[in-house]
Design a protein around this motif. Structure first.
Motif, PDB file in Angstrom:
ATOM      1  N   GLY A  30       0.843  -1.212   0.000  1.00 50.71           N
ATOM      2  CA  GLY A  30       0.000   0.000   0.000  1.00 50.71           C
ATOM      3  C   GLY A  30       0.879   1.264   0.000  1.00 50.71           C
ATOM      4  O   GLY A  30       2.112   1.182   0.112  1.00 50.71           O
ATOM      5  N   TYR A  31       0.180   2.344  -0.073  1.00 48.27           N
ATOM      6  CA  TYR A  31       0.914   3.620  -0.139  1.00 48.27           C
ATOM      7  C   TYR A  31       0.250   4.643   0.762  1.00 48.27           C
ATOM      8  O   TYR A  31      -0.974   4.635   0.922  1.00 48.27           O
ATOM      9  CB  TYR A  31       0.913   4.188  -1.569  1.00 48.27           C
ATOM     10  N   SER A  32       1.051   5.509   1.367  1.00 42.66           N
ATOM     11  CA  SER A  32       0.528   6.655   2.133  1.00 42.66           C
ATOM     12  C   SER A  32       1.106   7.937   1.502  1.00 42.66           C
ATOM     13  O   SER A  32       2.262   7.978   1.079  1.00 42.66           O
ATOM     14  CB  SER A  32       0.916   6.566   3.607  1.00 42.66           C
ATOM     15  N   LEU A  33       0.262   8.954   1.434  1.00 43.18           N
ATOM     16  CA  LEU A  33       0.673  10.213   0.802  1.00 43.18           C
ATOM     17  C   LEU A  33       0.453  11.378   1.773  1.00 43.18           C
ATOM     18  O   LEU A  33      -0.535  11.407   2.518  1.00 43.18           O
ATOM     19  CB  LEU A  33      -0.119  10.466  -0.488  1.00 43.18           C
ATOM     20  N   ALA A  34       1.355  12.350   1.736  1.00 42.56           N
ATOM     21  CA  ALA A  34       1.253  13.539   2.608  1.00 42.56           C
ATOM     22  C   ALA A  34       1.535  14.795   1.763  1.00 42.56           C
ATOM     23  O   ALA A  34       2.558  14.867   1.076  1.00 42.56           O
ATOM     24  CB  ALA A  34       2.226  13.451   3.771  1.00 42.56           C
ATOM     25  N   LEU A  35       0.616  15.768   1.833  1.00 39.90           N
ATOM     26  CA  LEU A  35       0.747  17.051   1.095  1.00 39.90           C
ATOM     27  C   LEU A  35       0.960  18.184   2.109  1.00 39.90           C
ATOM     28  O   LEU A  35       0.179  18.323   3.043  1.00 39.90           O
ATOM     29  CB  LEU A  35      -0.517  17.320   0.271  1.00 39.90           C
ATOM     30  N   SER A  36       1.994  18.955   1.917  1.00 36.79           N
ATOM     31  CA  SER A  36       2.283  20.066   2.838  1.00 36.79           C
ATOM     32  C   SER A  36       2.707  21.306   2.025  1.00 36.79           C
ATOM     33  O   SER A  36       3.098  21.227   0.867  1.00 36.79           O
ATOM     34  CB  SER A  36       3.378  19.689   3.828  1.00 36.79           C
ATOM     35  N   SER A  37       2.580  22.476   2.672  1.00 40.01           N
ATOM     36  CA  SER A  37       3.014  23.746   2.022  1.00 40.01           C
ATOM     37  C   SER A  37       4.534  23.759   1.910  1.00 40.01           C
ATOM     38  O   SER A  37       5.244  23.421   2.872  1.00 40.01           O
ATOM     39  CB  SER A  37       2.554  24.956   2.842  1.00 40.01           C
ATOM     40  N   LEU A  38       5.015  24.180   0.726  1.00 41.12           N
ATOM     41  CA  LEU A  38       6.467  24.145   0.502  1.00 41.12           C
ATOM     42  C   LEU A  38       7.177  25.179   1.352  1.00 41.12           C
ATOM     43  O   LEU A  38       8.265  24.900   1.877  1.00 41.12           O
ATOM     44  CB  LEU A  38       6.778  24.402  -0.983  1.00 41.12           C
ATOM     45  N   GLY A  39       6.583  26.266   1.566  1.00 43.94           N
ATOM     46  CA  GLY A  39       7.268  27.317   2.304  1.00 43.94           C
ATOM     47  C   GLY A  39       7.265  27.043   3.797  1.00 43.94           C
ATOM     48  O   GLY A  39       8.324  27.048   4.444  1.00 43.94           O
ATOM     49  N   GLY A  41       5.974  24.265   5.397  1.00 45.41           N
ATOM     50  CA  GLY A  41       6.050  22.851   5.798  1.00 45.41           C
ATOM     51  C   GLY A  41       4.845  22.356   6.568  1.00 45.41           C
ATOM     52  O   GLY A  41       4.859  21.261   7.124  1.00 45.41           O
ATOM     53  N   THR A  42       3.782  23.136   6.583  1.00 50.33           N
ATOM     54  CA  THR A  42       2.574  22.755   7.341  1.00 50.33           C
ATOM     55  C   THR A  42       1.833  21.639   6.595  1.00 50.33           C
ATOM     56  O   THR A  42       1.532  21.790   5.401  1.00 50.33           O
ATOM     57  CB  THR A  42       1.645  23.958   7.495  1.00 50.33           C
ATOM     58  N   PRO A  43       1.542  20.522   7.248  1.00 50.47           N
ATOM     59  CA  PRO A  43       0.786  19.444   6.587  1.00 50.47           C
ATOM     60  C   PRO A  43      -0.616  19.945   6.233  1.00 50.47           C
ATOM     61  O   PRO A  43      -1.277  20.601   7.050  1.00 50.47           O
ATOM     62  CB  PRO A  43       0.722  18.340   7.636  1.00 50.47           C
ATOM     63  N   LEU A  44      -1.034  19.594   5.029  1.00 48.78           N
ATOM     64  CA  LEU A  44      -2.343  20.067   4.584  1.00 48.78           C
ATOM     65  C   LEU A  44      -3.317  18.905   4.310  1.00 48.78           C
ATOM     66  O   LEU A  44      -4.473  18.982   4.697  1.00 48.78           O
ATOM     67  CB  LEU A  44      -2.186  20.916   3.320  1.00 48.78           C
ATOM     68  N   GLN A  45      -2.857  17.898   3.604  1.00 45.78           N
ATOM     69  CA  GLN A  45      -3.728  16.758   3.283  1.00 45.78           C
ATOM     70  C   GLN A  45      -2.918  15.459   3.400  1.00 45.78           C
ATOM     71  O   GLN A  45      -1.700  15.464   3.123  1.00 45.78           O
ATOM     72  CB  GLN A  45      -4.292  16.886   1.850  1.00 45.78           C
ATOM     73  N   ASN A  46      -3.609  14.379   3.786  1.00 43.31           N
ATOM     74  CA  ASN A  46      -3.025  13.022   3.810  1.00 43.31           C
ATOM     75  C   ASN A  46      -3.914  12.115   2.956  1.00 43.31           C
ATOM     76  O   ASN A  46      -5.128  12.332   2.846  1.00 43.31           O
ATOM     77  CB  ASN A  46      -2.954  12.469   5.235  1.00 43.31           C
TER      78      ASN A  46
END
Length: 997
Positions: A30-39, A41-46
């Protein structure tokens, strides 16, 4: 580790990102994904994905934002493999984009609303729609929402594309707009012909379309309309009516804009009237003009009546455009006229001319017939009458008629070859074109000829004159005459006689007076030119003639009585029997005495007085008298060859006998000598006089009963020169004392002259009293020789000169200095140049050394410095500068200075004991005033020993030093303020002997 080969795309969506990856070898649970702001580094979506899934969508993202995505694969045995990738969402396009000109022809204003999301900036591209060329390419900041495009073309369409930039992605929005058109300028409307108008304008490139409308202002209708694209600058309107006023309006359009432009008015050229004629009207002095009306329109007709051959305008009449004739009244008779008819439309005219026509002439006025004093001609004249010319006729009663024809402009005519004294009738008429006026008539006489061979004679009489003449030829009815006194022009007699008279006598006239007779012949109202004759009555001889003697001035005065009648002048004849020359003098009529001057002294003269009146004369009897003898002339008294003599000389003036020379002392006036000399002797030497004395001399002459003294002459004998002259300088000042001894005789004083030797300036003069024996000459230049001259002066005379030369004491130099230029063998001396002169300088340099030598130099008088070389080192010297003029000198005070000493040689150091340091050196030829020895601690550089020694010292031992210690030693040679050091040397004191043992 295991690579997943991540890739990200948005597939054209600005709020989503699609992440794709490769499945790892061996598969994944399986896979887990994490989206965060580049500047931040705040996590936004998983997110997560099962096995065999290789992509994942993130939705609800912010457009244009940068993100970091991490994908983690779960492998077997609980192992994981992770990989991170960065991506950016596409930006959103802007909203509410607008582009407006705001009524400007050169600017467009762009504005927009920001879209949701982030952006890096905006890119604006402005294109010219017609040419499809890029005219602006601009990047602006992400927070900008407006932009102004300026410098654009008026009346043009532009397209704007605004792109929102975010990374490598962009979103674009476009819009079109027009700039406001610019109105053309300098609109002109001018006629091209009678049926066309040419319109032109400038600045036509600022609008897409130009619209023209031409209106006929007479009919208030639109004649022509025209629409043209950008660039048209002129247009010709054809098929218009002649002489008509038109109005042209211009407007421009560009896209949605329409702007009204300038307007202009103009007329077409009018047509000229046809078949213009000018002819006589029914009324007297009137002419009527007619013409044919041309096609088209006109404002009015301007009818100009022109006068004469040069067509000068004389009347202007304006009539309506529908008229075809006009009548001119009250014109000048006998004049040529033409008419010009001008059709006027606005500022334009079209003219036509008629042929010439004449008015009926009038006869000339002011007709005159004048002889002008001529017996053979008559001058006919009249006032100018208008017309082409004149007809003339002259008819005497006994001669045929003379006819003549003249052109206009002539107002007189002379008839020649007529008979003198004859009555003539003259007629004149005016001609104008086909017309001739009634004649004017007048009569007049020609002048008669004057009488001939008129003469006036006294016939030897003193109170009468006779006139005679020869009768005049041709017409003459008599003679008239007037006798006048010539000088006063007073009228004496009037006479009128018939034409058969040839002489007349005038009685009871004044003797010796000139008379003039004026006579003329008479014919009708005229007299001939006057003939004149003149003569004098015979004068009477003078009476009471006498001759008397005058002494001052020497001469003879003549007197005589006034005679009856007139006199032009008196002529006086004076002569002597002992002289061949005689004196002839003429004097005026009111003179009754005269004095003859410049006559020879002691001579008998005779006088005769003659009266002159015109060419006639009468003489008196003779009178006689003697002249006085004259005093001697040019009496001169000059000093003789010796100071004790005077020489008297004179010039004899004639008429005298012996001369008596009288000598007196000027102050006492008593005669001390009388010397008689015969006639013919002109000089006398008087001897045994006192030198330098003032004397008076007078000479007396005698001729017949008269005695005359000469002018008294005063003169001096020459004085003797002063004795024993000397000149010596004054020691306390720049002056010379001049002394002398008094010579024998008299004098008024002494004159001294002082001249500087070798100078071109003038000598200086001064005076001394007659009892002086000395004088001091001051304000002289120092060190200068002067030539002194002295004279004894008596009246205008000087004695022989005595000369002597004396010299003043020279001035000493100032500001003497003696300096050392940093040398051990040279000194430099300089001084200021003193006033005055000198022969040379003597410079002495004295040495204070044991030898005590002196060095002496002689320098030229303009020198101001000297350098002494090869001197002893370390020695004291004194210098003195002396100015020398002949035997006189002036010196400065002594100035001293030292030369630099030489450094000691062969410096050696030794330590004879543990606390002692011995220093020795060798001297360079004893050229030093003394020596200074210093000991320094090398570590602290402080001086711990110092001693001053004499010039003979060659060594020194320092005690109480620290054993086994290094010391630095210097030795300086001194001379006055100067010193010279050896290089410093370092040496160690000995250790204590016990330690050494």
């Amino acid at each position: 580790g295991t690579l997943l080969n991540l890739s990200v795309s948005d597939h054209g969506r600005s709020d989503s990102l699609l992440v794709s990856w490769d499945e790892p070898e061996g598969g994944s649970e399986g896979y887990s994904l994490a989206l965060s702001s580049l500047g931040s580094g705040t996590p936004l979506q998983n997110g997560s994905a099962g096995p065999n899934i290789t992509s994942f969508w993130f939705h609800g993202l912010t457009p244009g934002m940068r993100y970091k995505i991490e994908v983690t694969a779960v492998l077997a045995c609980m192992e994981t493999a992770s990989q991170t990738v960065t991506a950016q969402t596409s930006p959103s396009p802007i909203r509410n984009l607008s582009l407006s000109s705001g009524g400007s022809s050169a600017e467009l204003h762009a504005s927009w609303a920001h879209a949701h999301g982030q952006r890096d900036g905006y890119h604006l591209a402005l294109y010219h729609s017609d040419s499809q060329t890029l005219v602006r390419n601009v990047s602006v900041l992400p927070n900008a929402s407006t932009f102004l495009f300026d410098g654009l073309l008026a009346g043009s369409e532009y397209a704007l594309k605004v792109s929102t930039l975010a990374g490598s992605s962009q979103a674009s929005t476009s819009i079109h707009q027009w700039t406001a058109p610019s109105v053309p300028t300098q609109l002109r409307l001018s006629p091209g012909s009678s049926t066309s108008l040419v319109a032109s304008w400038a600045g036509a490139g600022g609008a897409a379309w130009l619209h023209l409308a031409l209106h006929n202002l007479l009919t208030q209708t639109v004649t022509t309309t025209l629409s043209a694209r950008r660039g048209l600058t002129s247009f010709t309107f054809q098929h218009l009516r002649p002489g008509t006023r038109y109005w042209l309006g211009l407007s421009v359009t560009a896209g949605p804009y329409t702007v009204g432009g300038p307007n202009a008015t103009a007329w077409t050229y009018p047509l000229s009237p046809g078949n213009v004629t000018l002819s006589s009207a029914e009324e007297q002095s009137s002419l009527q003009a007619r013409w044919r009306t041309p096609a088209g329109e006109r404002d009015f007709y301007l009818v100009t009546l022109q006068e004469g051959e040069d067509s000068a305008p004389t009347r202007n009449i304006s009539v309506g455009g529908d008229n075809s004739h006009v009548t001119f009244h009250g014109l000048s008779p006998g004049k040529q006229y033409s008419v010009q008819v001008t059709a006027v439309a606005g500022p334009y005219r079209a003219s036509a001319h008629s042929t010439a026509a004449w008015t009926q002439p009038l006869a000339p006025s002011g007709v005159r017939l004048s002889s002008q004093g001529s017996p053979y001609s008559l001058l006919a004249s009249w006032e100018e009458a208008t017309g082409e010319g004149y007809l003339l006729a002259l008819s005497p009663s006994e001669h045929p008629v003379k006819n003549s024809s003249l052109l206009r402009g002539v107002t007189n005519f002379t008839y020649e070859g007529l008979r003198p004294g004859t009555l003539y009738t003259f007629e004149v008429s005016t001609v104008a074109g086909p017309y001739t006026s009634a004649p004017r008539r007048i009569t007049n006489w020609t002048y008669p000829l004057p009488p001939q061979q008129l003469a006036l004679s006294n016939q030897g009489h003193s109170t009468s004159l006779q006139a005679s003449w020869k009768a005049a030829p041709a017409g003459s009815t008599g003679y008239t005459g007037t006798l006048r006194e010539t000088k006063s022009q007073k009228q004496v007699r009037n006479m009128t006689v018939g034409n058969n008279w040839t002489n007349v006598t005038f009685e009871d006239l004044v003797p010796g007076r000139q008379y003039t007779l004026e006579m003329a012949s008479i014919a009708g109202p005229y007299r001939s030119p006057v003939q004149s004759a003149t003569d004098w009555t015979y004068p009477l001889a003078p009476a009471g003639v006498t001759l008397t003697n005058t002494r001052r001035p020497l001469g003879l005065s003549a007197f005589w009585d006034k005679a009856a009648g007139d006199v032009d002048q008196f002529q006086l004849q004076l002569y002597s029997k002992s002289h061949s020359a005689q004196r002839n003098i003429s004097v005026g009529p009111n003179t009754h005495n005269y004095t003859f001057l410049g006559l020879s002294p002691g001579i008998q003269y005779f006088l005769k007085v003659t009266v002159l009146a015109g060419p006639y004369r009468s003489s008196s009897h003779f009178a006689t008298e003697w002249t006085y003898p004259l005093s001697l002339a040019n009496v001169s008294v000059q000093p003789g060859q010796r100071p004790q003599e005077l020489r008297v000389s004179w010039v004899e003036s004639g008429g005298g006998r012996d001369h008596l020379v009288q000598l007196s002392v000027a102050e006492s006036l008593s005669v001390i000598r009388n010397v008689s000399v015969p006639r013919g002797v002109t000089q006398l030497d008087l001897e045994g006089l006192v030198p330098g004395s003032r004397y008076r001399v007078e000479i007396i002459s005698q001729a017949g009963p008269h005695r005359t003294s000469s002018q008294t002459v005063i003169s001096y004998t020459v004085p003797l020169p002063p004795l024993s002259l000397s000149a010596s300088p004054v020691s306390t000042a720049w002056a010379l004392a001049v002394q002398w001894e008094t010579p024998p005789g008299q004098r008024d004083g002494y004159l001294l002259s002082v001249h500087e030797e070798g100078s071109s300036s003038p000598a200086r003069n001064l005076e001394a009293g007659k009892d002086s024996t000395n004088v001091t000459l001051t304000q002289l230049a120092p060190g200068t020789c002067y030539l002194v001259g002295i004279w004894a002066v008596a009246g205008p005379y000087r004695s022989l000169p005595k000369n002597i030369t004396g010299c003043t004491v020279p001035a000493a130099p100032t500001n003497l200095s003696l300096t050392n230029p940093g040398s051990s063998s040279e000194l430099y001396a300089c001084w200021n140049k003193p006033p005055g002169r000198r022969d040379h300088y003597r410079v002495v340099l004295h040495s204070f050394s044991t030898q005590g030598r002196e060095r002496v130099q002689t320098l030229h008088p303009d020198a101001q410095n000297i350098t002494w070389t090869h001197l002893e080192a370390g020695s004291k010297f004194a210098v003195q500068v002396t100015a020398v003029k002949g035997l006189f000198e002036a010196s400065t005070t002594n100035v001293t200075q030292w030369t630099y000493p030489l450094a000691p040689a062969s410096l050696t150091l030794g330590s004879p004991a543990a606390s002692m340091l011995h220093v020795s050196w060798a001297a360079n030829r004893r050229e030093a005033e003394g020596y200074v020895v210093d000991v320094y601690d090398p570590t602290s550089s402080s001086r711990i020993g110092h001693v001053v020694l004499g010039a003979d010292a060659r060594s020194h031992t320092f005690g109480k030093l620290s054993p086994g210690t290094h010391y630095r030693v210097t030795v300086r040679a001194t001379a006055g303020p100067f010193h010279t050091s050896t290089p410093s040397f370092t040496h160690c004191t000995r250790e204590y002997d016990a330690l050494l043992a």
